[in-house]
Design an enzyme around this catalytic site. Structure first.
Site, short mmCIF file in Angstrom:
data_model
loop_
_atom_site.label_atom_id
_atom_site.label_comp_id
_atom_site.label_asym_id
_atom_site.label_seq_id
_atom_site.Cartn_x
_atom_site.Cartn_y
_atom_site.Cartn_z
N ASN A 1 -1.75 -27.38 -10.79
CA ASN A 1 -0.54 -27.74 -11.54
C ASN A 1 0.71 -27.16 -10.87
OD1 ASN A 1 -2.31 -28.89 -13.33
ND2 ASN A 1 -2.34 -27.13 -14.70
N HIS B 1 -0.58 -26.88 -5.08
CA HIS B 1 0.34 -28.00 -4.87
C HIS B 1 1.80 -27.60 -4.99
CE1 HIS B 1 -3.21 -30.83 -6.05
NE2 HIS B 1 -3.28 -30.42 -4.80
N CYS C 1 20.72 -29.19 2.63
CA CYS C 1 20.51 -27.80 3.01
C CYS C 1 21.81 -27.19 3.52
CB CYS C 1 19.44 -27.72 4.10
SG CYS C 1 19.18 -26.04 4.71
N GLY D 1 -9.98 -28.17 -17.21
CA GLY D 1 -9.03 -29.27 -17.31
C GLY D 1 -8.93 -30.10 -16.05
N ASN E 1 -13.83 -29.05 -19.85
CA ASN E 1 -13.03 -30.26 -19.69
C ASN E 1 -13.19 -31.16 -20.92
OD1 ASN E 1 -11.24 -31.85 -18.22
ND2 ASN E 1 -12.86 -32.96 -17.15
N GLU F 1 -13.73 -34.40 -20.84
CA GLU F 1 -14.74 -35.43 -20.62
C GLU F 1 -15.93 -34.87 -19.85
OE1 GLU F 1 -12.52 -38.29 -18.48
OE2 GLU F 1 -11.29 -38.82 -20.23
N ALA G 1 -9.05 -27.49 -23.84
CA ALA G 1 -9.08 -26.13 -23.30
C ALA G 1 -8.45 -25.12 -24.25
CB ALA G 1 -8.36 -26.10 -21.95
#
Ligand SMILES: [Zn+2]
Length: 244
Positions: free
Chosen positions: A98, A115, A146, A186, A212, A214, A231
């Site tokens: 996340n 990420h 920048c 999750g 999770n 599913e 969760a």
């Protein structure tokens, strides 16, 4: 069903979008998403940043306001309380897919962001020395430039078509090599990175757990235990904590 945390000395937790759903962050992909899948893949691709950075900012800049407004939920808080309750010799690491920063806002200290972080901005030029910085502006009207080199700035997240940066990738792999408890939360147990991570953890001899919404279909045999449900409901009980 709660985990006796005293039995483990090297714990790795992988979290995905499912842990932030109860914080009101709709996934930007899928049928409930703000954007259509094909739009996200187009405007969220590294090629868009190179050619039309205003689209990159329209997509990801627009997610900054809901992320700022979101609050950590009981699952984030349970993980933070769990980390705080561990003994000094116990190693602990959250590896997250996340970009919302909610683990840190809940009080977790050991967090690796695979990420990146949506609330950080950095220069798009690899040779520029401008450090990434916290930035709450959405820049949806005009991509920021920048101040050091004149290149366009970008959200500090991994775009489609980009690799996970070496440092978080290496940190996660190193932690998995020696871990004795691995929990994926999750996220699908069937796709990368959970599917790779659980194999490493299993090889290291770890207890492996998936939490999770599913069930895995087909089941990934590397996960020895599976708890199905939200969760924020399951984790406080599973971790033996009432996070309030
Ligand atoms: Zn620069």
């Amino acid at each position: 069903m709660s985990i006796d945390r005293a039995k483990y000395s090297r714990i790795v937790v992988l979290t995905g979008a499912g842990i932030s759903a109860a914080s009101g962050l709709r996934t930007y992909r899928g049928p409930d998403g703000v954007w259509e899948e094909h739009e996200v893949e187009k405007y969220g691709h590294a090629d868009a940043l190179a050619g039309r950075p205003e689209e990159t900012w329209r997509l990801f800049g627009g997610m900054r306001t809901p992320v700022l407004a979101a609050r950590p939920n009981a699952a984030h808080r349970a993980l933070a309380a769990w980390e705080a309750s561990l003994a000094a010799h116990q190693e602990f690491l959250i590896v997250t897919q996340n970009v919302d920063g909610l683990h840190q806002r809940a009080g977790s200290n050991k967090v690796v962001e695979l990420h990146g972080n949506l609330m950080h901005t950095r220069c798009s030029s690899p040779s520029c020395d401008l450090p990434a910085y916290r930035d709450e502006q959405s820049h949806q009207l005009k991509p920021p430039i920048c101040p050091r080199c004149g290149s366009v700035l970008r959200p500090d997240i991994v775009l489609f078509g980009e690799e996970i940066p070496a440092l978080p990738s290496w940190t996660a792999k190193r932690a998995l090599r020696g871990c004795d408890l691995f929990i994926a939360i999750g996220t699908s147990g069937l796709v990368t990175p959970a599917a790779n991570f659980v194999r490493s953890a299993e090889y290291a001899g770890a207890r492996t757990i998936l939490v999770n919404l599913e069930a895995m279909n087909p089941p990934n045999p590397a996960f020895k235990e599976q708890y199905l449900g939200p969760a924020e409901t399951l984790l406080p009980a599973l971790l033996g904590l009432d996070a309030g």
